[in-house]
Design a protein around this motif. Structure first.
Motif, PDB file in Angstrom:
ATOM      1  N   SER A  20      11.537  39.975  58.009  1.00 48.05           N
ATOM      2  CA  SER A  20      12.038  39.336  56.789  1.00 48.05           C
ATOM      3  C   SER A  20      12.516  37.923  57.069  1.00 48.05           C
ATOM      4  N   ILE A  21      12.350  37.077  56.087  1.00 42.32           N
ATOM      5  CA  ILE A  21      12.896  35.723  56.122  1.00 42.32           C
ATOM      6  C   ILE A  21      13.836  35.593  54.925  1.00 42.32           C
ATOM      7  N   LYS A  22      15.018  35.058  55.190  1.00 41.83           N
ATOM      8  CA  LYS A  22      16.000  34.944  54.115  1.00 41.83           C
ATOM      9  C   LYS A  22      16.108  33.510  53.626  1.00 41.83           C
ATOM     10  N   CYS A  23      16.401  33.376  52.354  1.00 42.86           N
ATOM     11  CA  CYS A  23      16.569  32.048  51.777  1.00 42.86           C
ATOM     12  C   CYS A  23      17.715  32.075  50.771  1.00 42.86           C
ATOM     13  N   GLU A  24      18.536  31.045  50.852  1.00 40.58           N
ATOM     14  CA  GLU A  24      19.663  30.926  49.941  1.00 40.58           C
ATOM     15  C   GLU A  24      19.788  29.480  49.480  1.00 40.58           C
ATOM     16  N   GLN A  25      20.074  29.284  48.203  1.00 43.34           N
ATOM     17  CA  GLN A  25      20.321  27.929  47.710  1.00 43.34           C
ATOM     18  C   GLN A  25      21.661  27.882  46.990  1.00 43.34           C
ATOM     19  N   ASN A  26      22.385  26.789  47.222  1.00 45.35           N
ATOM     20  CA  ASN A  26      23.704  26.632  46.608  1.00 45.35           C
ATOM     21  C   ASN A  26      23.698  25.531  45.561  1.00 45.35           C
ATOM     22  N   LEU A  27      22.521  25.305  44.984  1.00 47.65           N
ATOM     23  CA  LEU A  27      22.368  24.223  44.006  1.00 47.65           C
ATOM     24  C   LEU A  27      22.487  24.711  42.564  1.00 47.65           C
ATOM     25  N   GLY A  28      22.586  26.010  42.389  1.00 49.72           N
ATOM     26  CA  GLY A  28      22.688  26.551  41.037  1.00 49.72           C
ATOM     27  C   GLY A  28      21.369  26.563  40.273  1.00 49.72           C
ATOM     28  N   HIS A  29      20.262  26.423  41.003  1.00 51.52           N
ATOM     29  CA  HIS A  29      18.952  26.403  40.347  1.00 51.52           C
ATOM     30  C   HIS A  29      18.509  27.802  39.940  1.00 51.52           C
ATOM     31  N   ASP A  30      17.696  27.852  38.869  1.00 48.62           N
ATOM     32  CA  ASP A  30      17.186  29.146  38.402  1.00 48.62           C
ATOM     33  C   ASP A  30      15.878  29.539  39.068  1.00 48.62           C
ATOM     34  N   THR A  31      15.096  28.561  39.514  1.00 48.89           N
ATOM     35  CA  THR A  31      13.747  28.846  40.020  1.00 48.89           C
ATOM     36  C   THR A  31      13.664  28.582  41.510  1.00 48.89           C
ATOM     37  N   MET A  32      13.082  29.542  42.208  1.00 45.85           N
ATOM     38  CA  MET A  32      12.882  29.434  43.647  1.00 45.85           C
ATOM     39  C   MET A  32      11.446  29.788  43.994  1.00 45.85           C
ATOM     40  N   TYR A  33      10.986  29.258  45.130  1.00 50.50           N
ATOM     41  CA  TYR A  33       9.590  29.414  45.543  1.00 50.50           C
ATOM     42  C   TYR A  33       9.511  29.788  47.018  1.00 50.50           C
ATOM     43  N   TRP A  34       8.382  30.394  47.360  1.00 52.04           N
ATOM     44  CA  TRP A  34       7.952  30.498  48.748  1.00 52.04           C
ATOM     45  C   TRP A  34       6.602  29.809  48.884  1.00 52.04           C
ATOM     46  N   TYR A  35       6.516  28.940  49.898  1.00 49.75           N
ATOM     47  CA  TYR A  35       5.270  28.266  50.235  1.00 49.75           C
ATOM     48  C   TYR A  35       4.908  28.600  51.679  1.00 49.75           C
ATOM     49  N   LYS A  36       3.610  28.594  51.945  1.00 49.30           N
ATOM     50  CA  LYS A  36       3.105  28.785  53.305  1.00 49.30           C
ATOM     51  C   LYS A  36       2.382  27.515  53.726  1.00 49.30           C
ATOM     52  N   GLN A  37       2.743  27.001  54.904  1.00 46.87           N
ATOM     53  CA  GLN A  37       2.061  25.819  55.437  1.00 46.87           C
ATOM     54  C   GLN A  37       1.295  26.210  56.693  1.00 46.87           C
ATOM     55  N   ASP A  38      -0.022  26.041  56.628  1.00 48.62           N
ATOM     56  CA  ASP A  38      -0.830  26.457  57.768  1.00 48.62           C
ATOM     57  C   ASP A  38      -0.921  25.350  58.818  1.00 48.62           C
ATOM     58  N   SER A  39      -1.721  25.602  59.848  1.00 50.72           N
ATOM     59  CA  SER A  39      -1.785  24.665  60.983  1.00 50.72           C
ATOM     60  C   SER A  39      -2.399  23.329  60.590  1.00 50.72           C
ATOM     61  N   LYS A  40      -3.146  23.316  59.481  1.00 50.76           N
ATOM     62  CA  LYS A  40      -3.734  22.059  59.000  1.00 50.76           C
ATOM     63  C   LYS A  40      -2.830  21.369  57.979  1.00 50.76           C
ATOM     64  N   LYS A  41      -1.642  21.881  57.834  1.00 54.50           N
ATOM     65  CA  LYS A  41      -0.607  21.296  56.969  1.00 54.50           C
ATOM     66  C   LYS A  41      -0.808  21.550  55.483  1.00 54.50           C
ATOM     67  N   PHE A  42      -1.834  22.349  55.120  1.00 55.95           N
ATOM     68  CA  PHE A  42      -1.949  22.736  53.721  1.00 55.95           C
ATOM     69  C   PHE A  42      -0.707  23.515  53.317  1.00 55.95           C
ATOM     70  N   LEU A  43      -0.158  23.153  52.183  1.00 52.85           N
ATOM     71  CA  LEU A  43       1.044  23.826  51.675  1.00 52.85           C
ATOM     72  C   LEU A  43       0.621  24.627  50.456  1.00 52.85           C
ATOM     73  N   LYS A  44       0.666  25.945  50.592  1.00 51.52           N
ATOM     74  CA  LYS A  44       0.148  26.794  49.531  1.00 51.52           C
ATOM     75  C   LYS A  44       1.269  27.614  48.896  1.00 51.52           C
ATOM     76  N   ILE A  45       1.315  27.598  47.579  1.00 53.89           N
ATOM     77  CA  ILE A  45       2.347  28.369  46.894  1.00 53.89           C
ATOM     78  C   ILE A  45       2.047  29.854  47.025  1.00 53.89           C
ATOM     79  N   MET A  46       3.081  30.627  47.258  1.00 57.66           N
ATOM     80  CA  MET A  46       2.924  32.070  47.376  1.00 57.66           C
ATOM     81  C   MET A  46       3.555  32.778  46.173  1.00 57.66           C
TER      82      MET A  46
END
Lengths: 110, 109
Positions: A20-46
């Motif tokens: 597991s990977i944990k993520c926490e934000q203290n900005l009070g935002h409603d929307t959060m994302y997970w992205y995957k960045q591969d070895s070629k630096k492509f950043l893909k939304i998950m």
């Protein structure tokens, strides 16, 4: 104070394990994302969550399961890890039309 | 699927020179954003340009947007060694934000 924090920073594990990977934000935002960045630096939304509800679920293997216990947290659980899962995973939250990223988790599957 | 495609993939310049990076995309957008990523770090927002805007400035950054050509450019003027990083464009539609593979900029002192 780190706005978006994710742990661990590095994760080295064997094929077949669950992690597991944990993520926490203290900005009070409603929307959060997970992205995957591969070895070629492509950043893909998950995944995208808005106030604990899933709103985007890209074509990601169902071994990946996001969990949002509250709107400040979006964790990523990965079952039966495979070699191809090795990448850097970024959590982000959205506010004022911008994304605020965590510093990433480098996952290495051996 | 990826949305924006940055060009060039890599750019190497001398300090003081200007750096221009381009981004092309395929579908309609609400706005387009540029982000910077230092090695081993997360992305940091630089600038946002809306679909009804053609040009925007922020310090040494200048962004243009041509929606008819579905392209944007990021110009960094008077570059510094500290500008060395990867730069990503992100296209924002109704539901999500999608990134390209970035341009790796190296500024030599």
């Amino acid at each position: 104070d780190t706005a978006v924090s994710q742990t661990p920073k590095y994760l080295v594990t064997q094929m077949g394990n669950d992690k597991s990977i944990k993520c926490e934000q203290n900005l009070g935002h409603d929307t959060m994302y997970w992205y995957k960045q591969d070895s070629k630096k492509f950043l893909k939304i998950m995944f995208s969550y808005n106030n604990k509800e899933l709103i985007i679920n890209e074509t990601v293997p169902n071994r990946f399961s996001p969990k949002s216990p509250d709107k400040a947290h979006l964790n990523l659980h990965i079952n039966s890890l495979e070699l191809g899962d090795s990448a850097v995973y970024f959590c982000a939250s959205e506010g004022n039309e911008k994304l605020f990223f965590g510093s990433g988790t480098q996952l290495s599957v051996l | 699927s990826q949305q924006g495609e940055e060009d060039p993939q890599a750019l190497s310049i001398q300090e003081g020179e200007n750096a221009t990076m381009n981004c092309s995309y395929k579908t309609s957008i609400n706005n387009l954003q540029w982000y910077r990523q230092n090695s081993g770090r997360g992305l940091v927002h630089l600038i946002l340009i809306r679909s009804n805007e053609r040009e925007k400035h922020s310090g040494r950054l200048r962004v243009t947007l041509d929606t008819s050509k579905k392209s944007s450019s990021l110009l960094i003027t008077a570059s510094r060694a500290a500008d060395t990083a990867s730069y990503f464009c992100a296209t924002v539609g109704d539901n999500d934000m999608r990134f390209g593979a970035g341009t790796r900029l190296t500024v030599k002192p």
